[in-house]
Design a protein around this motif. Sequence first.
Motif, PDB file in Angstrom:
ATOM      1  N   SER A 177      -6.639  -4.283  12.874  1.00 57.63           N
ATOM      2  CA  SER A 177      -5.584  -3.586  13.606  1.00 57.63           C
ATOM      3  C   SER A 177      -4.334  -3.493  12.751  1.00 57.63           C
ATOM      4  O   SER A 177      -4.097  -4.316  11.856  1.00 57.63           O
ATOM      5  CB  SER A 177      -5.262  -4.312  14.923  1.00 57.63           C
ATOM      6  OG  SER A 177      -4.774  -5.615  14.669  1.00 57.63           O
ATOM      7  N   SER A 178      -3.515  -2.461  13.028  1.00 56.45           N
ATOM      8  CA  SER A 178      -2.267  -2.269  12.305  1.00 56.45           C
ATOM      9  C   SER A 178      -1.295  -1.495  13.179  1.00 56.45           C
ATOM     10  O   SER A 178      -1.709  -0.660  13.997  1.00 56.45           O
ATOM     11  CB  SER A 178      -2.506  -1.489  10.999  1.00 56.45           C
ATOM     12  OG  SER A 178      -1.276  -1.174  10.373  1.00 56.45           O
ATOM     13  N   ASP A 179       0.007  -1.744  12.999  1.00 55.99           N
ATOM     14  CA  ASP A 179       1.029  -0.956  13.679  1.00 55.99           C
ATOM     15  C   ASP A 179       1.863  -0.163  12.673  1.00 55.99           C
ATOM     16  O   ASP A 179       2.945   0.308  12.984  1.00 55.99           O
ATOM     17  CB  ASP A 179       1.953  -1.849  14.517  1.00 55.99           C
ATOM     18  CG  ASP A 179       2.657  -2.914  13.687  1.00 55.99           C
ATOM     19  OD1 ASP A 179       2.409  -2.987  12.461  1.00 55.99           O
ATOM     20  OD2 ASP A 179       3.466  -3.672  14.257  1.00 55.99           O
ATOM     21  N   LYS A 180       1.332   0.008  11.449  1.00 57.81           N
ATOM     22  CA  LYS A 180       2.049   0.702  10.386  1.00 57.81           C
ATOM     23  C   LYS A 180       1.371   2.045  10.064  1.00 57.81           C
ATOM     24  O   LYS A 180       0.191   2.255  10.356  1.00 57.81           O
ATOM     25  CB  LYS A 180       2.082  -0.154   9.128  1.00 57.81           C
ATOM     26  CG  LYS A 180       2.743  -1.513   9.286  1.00 57.81           C
ATOM     27  CD  LYS A 180       4.233  -1.385   9.503  1.00 57.81           C
ATOM     28  CE  LYS A 180       4.943  -2.728   9.297  1.00 57.81           C
ATOM     29  NZ  LYS A 180       4.426  -3.819  10.123  1.00 57.81           N
ATOM     30  N   TYR A 271      -4.092   4.709 -19.247  1.00 56.78           N
ATOM     31  CA  TYR A 271      -3.290   5.502 -18.315  1.00 56.78           C
ATOM     32  C   TYR A 271      -3.014   4.623 -17.108  1.00 56.78           C
ATOM     33  O   TYR A 271      -3.946   4.124 -16.470  1.00 56.78           O
ATOM     34  CB  TYR A 271      -4.028   6.771 -17.887  1.00 56.78           C
ATOM     35  CG  TYR A 271      -3.199   7.647 -16.974  1.00 56.78           C
ATOM     36  CD1 TYR A 271      -2.334   8.589 -17.498  1.00 56.78           C
ATOM     37  CD2 TYR A 271      -3.258   7.501 -15.593  1.00 56.78           C
ATOM     38  CE1 TYR A 271      -1.543   9.381 -16.677  1.00 56.78           C
ATOM     39  CE2 TYR A 271      -2.472   8.279 -14.752  1.00 56.78           C
ATOM     40  CZ  TYR A 271      -1.622   9.223 -15.313  1.00 56.78           C
ATOM     41  OH  TYR A 271      -0.837   9.998 -14.494  1.00 56.78           O
ATOM     42  N   ARG A 272      -1.728   4.440 -16.783  1.00 58.41           N
ATOM     43  CA  ARG A 272      -1.357   3.503 -15.724  1.00 58.41           C
ATOM     44  C   ARG A 272      -0.528   4.204 -14.662  1.00 58.41           C
ATOM     45  O   ARG A 272       0.266   5.105 -14.963  1.00 58.41           O
ATOM     46  CB  ARG A 272      -0.548   2.344 -16.306  1.00 58.41           C
ATOM     47  CG  ARG A 272      -1.363   1.434 -17.201  1.00 58.41           C
ATOM     48  CD  ARG A 272      -0.496   0.425 -17.911  1.00 58.41           C
ATOM     49  NE  ARG A 272      -1.303  -0.517 -18.678  1.00 58.41           N
ATOM     50  CZ  ARG A 272      -0.853  -1.217 -19.706  1.00 58.41           C
ATOM     51  NH1 ARG A 272       0.411  -1.096 -20.090  1.00 58.41           N
ATOM     52  NH2 ARG A 272      -1.646  -2.056 -20.344  1.00 58.41           N
ATOM     53  N   ALA A 273      -0.705   3.768 -13.435  1.00 61.99           N
ATOM     54  CA  ALA A 273       0.088   4.281 -12.321  1.00 61.99           C
ATOM     55  C   ALA A 273      -0.018   3.297 -11.161  1.00 61.99           C
ATOM     56  O   ALA A 273      -0.811   2.355 -11.197  1.00 61.99           O
ATOM     57  CB  ALA A 273      -0.387   5.670 -11.900  1.00 61.99           C
ATOM     58  N   GLY A 274       0.781   3.530 -10.127  1.00 58.72           N
ATOM     59  CA  GLY A 274       0.736   2.649  -8.975  1.00 58.72           C
ATOM     60  C   GLY A 274       1.686   3.079  -7.891  1.00 58.72           C
ATOM     61  O   GLY A 274       2.354   4.115  -7.992  1.00 58.72           O
ATOM     62  N   THR A 275       1.742   2.277  -6.836  1.00 58.66           N
ATOM     63  CA  THR A 275       2.615   2.542  -5.696  1.00 58.66           C
ATOM     64  C   THR A 275       3.187   1.230  -5.184  1.00 58.66           C
ATOM     65  O   THR A 275       2.446   0.258  -4.952  1.00 58.66           O
ATOM     66  CB  THR A 275       1.842   3.231  -4.553  1.00 58.66           C
ATOM     67  OG1 THR A 275       1.201   4.404  -5.042  1.00 58.66           O
ATOM     68  CG2 THR A 275       2.784   3.620  -3.418  1.00 58.66           C
ATOM     69  N   TRP A 276       4.504   1.205  -5.020  1.00 57.51           N
ATOM     70  CA  TRP A 276       5.191   0.089  -4.363  1.00 57.51           C
ATOM     71  C   TRP A 276       5.394   0.481  -2.903  1.00 57.51           C
ATOM     72  O   TRP A 276       5.926   1.557  -2.617  1.00 57.51           O
ATOM     73  CB  TRP A 276       6.529  -0.188  -5.033  1.00 57.51           C
ATOM     74  CG  TRP A 276       7.262  -1.342  -4.433  1.00 57.51           C
ATOM     75  CD1 TRP A 276       8.118  -1.310  -3.375  1.00 57.51           C
ATOM     76  CD2 TRP A 276       7.220  -2.703  -4.859  1.00 57.51           C
ATOM     77  NE1 TRP A 276       8.599  -2.559  -3.093  1.00 57.51           N
ATOM     78  CE2 TRP A 276       8.066  -3.439  -3.989  1.00 57.51           C
ATOM     79  CE3 TRP A 276       6.545  -3.378  -5.884  1.00 57.51           C
ATOM     80  CZ2 TRP A 276       8.257  -4.812  -4.127  1.00 57.51           C
ATOM     81  CZ3 TRP A 276       6.736  -4.751  -6.009  1.00 57.51           C
ATOM     82  CH2 TRP A 276       7.586  -5.450  -5.149  1.00 57.51           C
ATOM     83  N   ILE A 277       4.956  -0.374  -1.982  1.00 54.01           N
ATOM     84  CA  ILE A 277       4.987  -0.052  -0.558  1.00 54.01           C
ATOM     85  C   ILE A 277       5.849  -1.089   0.147  1.00 54.01           C
ATOM     86  O   ILE A 277       5.582  -2.293   0.062  1.00 54.01           O
ATOM     87  CB  ILE A 277       3.561  -0.046   0.029  1.00 54.01           C
ATOM     88  CG1 ILE A 277       2.648   0.892  -0.776  1.00 54.01           C
ATOM     89  CG2 ILE A 277       3.588   0.364   1.498  1.00 54.01           C
ATOM     90  CD1 ILE A 277       1.177   0.715  -0.480  1.00 54.01           C
ATOM     91  N   SER A 278       6.883  -0.630   0.834  1.00 58.32           N
ATOM     92  CA  SER A 278       7.771  -1.549   1.545  1.00 58.32           C
ATOM     93  C   SER A 278       7.059  -2.142   2.751  1.00 58.32           C
ATOM     94  O   SER A 278       5.998  -1.667   3.179  1.00 58.32           O
ATOM     95  CB  SER A 278       9.034  -0.819   1.997  1.00 58.32           C
ATOM     96  OG  SER A 278       8.765   0.004   3.116  1.00 58.32           O
ATOM     97  N   ALA A 279       7.665  -3.165   3.344  1.00 54.86           N
ATOM     98  CA  ALA A 279       7.064  -3.829   4.503  1.00 54.86           C
ATOM     99  C   ALA A 279       6.986  -2.912   5.712  1.00 54.86           C
ATOM    100  O   ALA A 279       6.212  -3.169   6.639  1.00 54.86           O
ATOM    101  CB  ALA A 279       7.854  -5.089   4.848  1.00 54.86           C
ATOM    102  N   THR A 280       7.763  -1.826   5.720  1.00 54.23           N
ATOM    103  CA  THR A 280       7.724  -0.868   6.828  1.00 54.23           C
ATOM    104  C   THR A 280       6.847   0.343   6.529  1.00 54.23           C
ATOM    105  O   THR A 280       6.688   1.212   7.381  1.00 54.23           O
ATOM    106  CB  THR A 280       9.143  -0.391   7.159  1.00 54.23           C
ATOM    107  OG1 THR A 280       9.730   0.200   5.999  1.00 54.23           O
ATOM    108  CG2 THR A 280      10.004  -1.547   7.634  1.00 54.23           C
ATOM    109  N   GLY A 281       6.296   0.428   5.309  1.00 53.09           N
ATOM    110  CA  GLY A 281       5.375   1.507   4.988  1.00 53.09           C
ATOM    111  C   GLY A 281       5.941   2.600   4.113  1.00 53.09           C
ATOM    112  O   GLY A 281       5.213   3.547   3.774  1.00 53.09           O
ATOM    113  N   ASP A 282       7.210   2.520   3.711  1.00 54.98           N
ATOM    114  CA  ASP A 282       7.763   3.493   2.776  1.00 54.98           C
ATOM    115  C   ASP A 282       7.180   3.234   1.392  1.00 54.98           C
ATOM    116  O   ASP A 282       6.991   2.075   0.987  1.00 54.98           O
ATOM    117  CB  ASP A 282       9.286   3.391   2.724  1.00 54.98           C
ATOM    118  CG  ASP A 282       9.932   3.727   4.061  1.00 54.98           C
ATOM    119  OD1 ASP A 282       9.447   4.665   4.721  1.00 54.98           O
ATOM    120  OD2 ASP A 282      10.898   3.042   4.447  1.00 54.98           O
TER     121      ASP A 282
END
Length: 360
Positions: A177-180, A271-282
């Motif tokens: 389950s998730s609320d995000k 080749y490198r890449a990524g995503t930083w995801i805040s605790a609220t989902g941004d």
Amino acid sequence: MKTNPLRLFALLLMAGLGACDAQPPSPQGFAGLGSRSAEFASVTRDRSFSFPLDHGAHPDYRIEWWYLTANLEDQQGRSWGVQWTLFRNALRPAADQPGWNNPNLWMGHAAITGPYGHRHAETFARGGIGQAGVSPMPFKAWIDDWHLSGQLPGQANLTELQVSASGSGFRYRLQLSSDKPLVLQGDKGFSQKSGQGQASYYYSQPFLQAQGTLELDGNSYVVKGQAWLDREWSSQPLAADQQGWDWFSLHLSSGEKLMLFQLRHADGRHYRAGTWISATGDSEVLSEQDMRIRPLQLSRVAGRKLPTRWALSIPSKQLELTVEALQEQAWMPTRFPYWEGPIRFRGSHQGLGYLEMTGY
């Protein structure tokens, strides 16, 4: 790419890549993911996603996967990891028609990794005969009696799920389950994989909370923890000279999430890449200049040497981590073998996650 992250959907390319040929094969990347196929749809920027429809299959694209990993703890405080993956490979672009003329091949991978070692299972199916498939409303992905399904109709964010699978001596069943919200990876879901422009469509639900039971050799364990679901589809996600990848998905104790990958070229470039995801989902896109990924320790696994301890750094986030495998021998001896298992990390941040390594 879980996982990330390019997620070995690749593995289903056995249908066309093993053809007999007297000439040496041209470079095609790991498991053929760098081979071209002009008859299938291309991945382009500025696609508009539509949920829950995009949780289902995309028959105009050649390869696709639904990829779940979970970091769990039992009532005695012991750490476990669970993997559930469904891959779709199309022999030709076509609607998901019924019967034996259906062009889709399906493959499932499941694993449990924990204090008593690593167990895995692999299964295959043909499309069109009810043995495997994915429906978006209500969401259900299955192969034989393995299921990843939604408990509510029309879930746009995949917030209520259940997952189950079994293999020789093991089985698991988890409620998720998730609320995000969902997270679109890369540039609004366009995830580039090389400087030549290869890419996939890629989104994640990294905020799932998990609870349920694991069974191993007749013993049952009540577990809970965090899970991460990745979705990708493409027709050529790798460049021809990319030989494999290292993929990290991290649950930080702060509630933030981090996805990083590097794709290894034959000439030693990455080749490198990524995503930083805040605790609220941004989410915030990370480029090669934002990160450093360095192996620290090699371990002997399945007759080869693999990096099972890493240093990860993102200076702009004051992040300096040492990452290590919970179980070094988390080897998946499947049709195209790879390493997949739970990890822990310490340093500027603490937490758990998953690592996938291919092409070694």
